[in-house]
Scaffold this active site. Structure first.
Site, PDB file in Angstrom:
ATOM      1  NE  ARG A   7      23.901 -27.041  62.377  1.00 47.30           N
ATOM      2  CZ  ARG A   7      24.182 -28.054  63.180  1.00 47.30           C
ATOM      3  NH1 ARG A   7      24.758 -29.129  62.707  1.00 47.30           N
ATOM      4  NH2 ARG A   7      23.891 -27.987  64.459  1.00 47.30           N
ATOM      5  CE  LYS A  62      22.037 -36.724  83.263  1.00 44.89           C
ATOM      6  NZ  LYS A  62      23.284 -37.303  82.734  1.00 44.89           N
TER       7      LYS A  62
END
Ligand code: ADP
Ligand code: MG
Length: 416
Positions: free
Chosen positions: A40, A206
């Site tokens: 990062r 999901k």
């Protein structure tokens, strides 16, 4: 509605308040915190170098972990300042606060091209509350605001939103950094008018996590390929058996509605034709989080019903091969969500086959865009991270952006 970027800015002699994503993993070693992955930090270097070259005074702000408004020593950004200085090849001053006198003093002493990193902005609970007084405090050292932390742009916090509003109100400019610019280009502009066929691969755990993305992409895609555990909710909705698989019975109708919408819009909506299943057996052991550890026995591929004692862990070979064929004909590919429980090598095959097909299509000229934290991990694990057009750094933010949500951190940036 293009956003202003750092390329458009003239910042010579100006104080540039720059929000970055330095939420890097750290480990304690001999009483010191050590960064275990600097990706990062490395990713922000082009933005920093450009602004340094342009003669700005860079005041960097970031969060680390969840200190919940307290000074938590293990969550100090000090080690990041050291690492950043090493990577930039120039001094980076660290201020052990993000507002107040110390900050103002340090900034007053800055010359053009200097870099200062402020302490973890989440040491103040006002940050996550987007407290307007706190935002004013932060903005005291800001002439210009730049946001390069796409991964935090879905949160309306003081350093991602509030401070930008203050700067804009004073007539200052608010721009996207180069990382943010790329995210907006690939997750936004490129998907507005995609080259066709546009194939979307959606997996993950999901249906409820992904339904907004499915809904929006049904309006744009030619083909949607469904994989991962969410496929079992579709199975259940069709009256098939799912054994012990992860499903959401409350979302059967959600699944059926998505299929109906696909038929109406003539989108090719593909569900798996086979499933890799295993019989979970309790080992009596607990993992680090105190959850029972299962052993997976009798791993096999089935089509149709998933047997009672079995659990699905990903799409089968036939499905993977079919999806790979479709992907190879695509001109634009968007992938969000692994096709199986790829973290376990025994269930990673389908995800890897699809990853390879995406890489092959990219080589033949397709644009491939990968969004979602675990999808990026899966691609890197398959060592194909550098064979796709774009991998989002955004995690949750990329998912919300793909849903079509307006991200507060993006909305606060000036228009071109
Ligand atoms: P992303 O982070 O890319 O948006 P998600 O968080 O939605 O992806 O889903 C990733 C998770 O879904 C992974 O941890 C993976 O193990 C899990 N998963 C995928 N398929 C299955 C499956 N068939 N059974 C259980 N878990 C699955
Ligand atoms: Mg995830």
């Amino acid at each position: 509605m293009a956003k202003l970027t750092v390329r458009d800015l003239d910042v010579r002699g100006q104080r540039v308040f720059l929000r970055v994503d330095y939420n890097v993993p750290m480990e304690e070693k001999d009483g010191r915190m050590v960064i275990t992955d600097s990706t990062r930090i490395v990713e922000t270097l082009p933005t920093l170098k450009l602004l340094i070259e342009k003669g700005g005074k860079l005041i960097l702000t970031a969060h680390l972990g969840r200190p919940k408004g307290k000074r938590e020593a293990t969550l100090s950004l000090q080690p990041v300042a050291v690492k950043l200085s090493e990577l930039l090849g120039k001094p980076v001053a660290f201020v052990d606060d993000c507002i107040g006198e110390k900050v103002e003093k340090a900034v007053a002493a800055m010359k053009d091209g200097d870099v200062v990193l402020l302490e973890n902005v989440r040491y103040y609970s006002e940050e996550e509350k987007n407290d307007p007084v706190f935002a004013e405090e932060l903005a005291r050292v800001a002439d210009v605001y730049v946001n390069d932390a796409f991964g935090a742009a879905h949160r309306a916090h003081a350093s991602t939103e509030g401070v930008a509003r203050v700067v804009a109100r004073r007539g200052g400019k608010c721009a996207a950094g180069l990382l943010m610019e790329r995210e907006l280009k690939f997750l936004g502009d490129e998907l507005e008018k995609p080259a066709r066929p546009f194939v979307v691969i959606l997996g993950g755990a999901k249906v409820s996590d992904k339904i907004k993305v499915i809904d929006r992409l049904l309006e744009k895609a030619n083909t949607i390929l469904i994989g991962g555990a969410m496929a079992y909710t579709f199975k259940l909705a069709h009256g098939e058996k799912v054994g012990k698989s992860l499903v959401e019975p409350d979302h059967k109708q959600t699944a059926l509605d998505a299929e109906a919408k696909a038929r109406k819009l003539k989108v090719d909506f593909e569900l798996p034709v086979d499933v890799v299943v295993a019989t979970p057996v309790e080992t009596g052991k607990l993992n680090k989080k105190g959850k029972p550890v299962f052993d997976f026995t009798n791993i096999r591929t089935v089509s149709g019903d998933i047997p009672d004692g079995a659990e699905g862990f990903g799409v089968g070979e036939k499905t993977a091969a079919r999806y790979a064929e479709i992907i190879k004909g695509a001109k634009t590919i968007l992938w969000n969500g692994p096709l199986g429980m790829f973290e376990d090598p025994r269930f990673a095959a389908s995800t890897n086959i699809v990853a390879q097909a995406v890489a092959d299509a990219t080589q033949k000229g397709a644009k491939s865009i990968i969004g979602g934290g675990d999808s990026v991990k899966a691609l890197k694990k398959a060592k194909l991270g550098d064979r796709v057009t774009f991998m989002s750094t955004g995690g949750g933010a990329s998912l919300e952006f793909l849903e079509g949500a307006v991200l507060p951190g993006v909305a606060a940036l000036s228009e071109k």
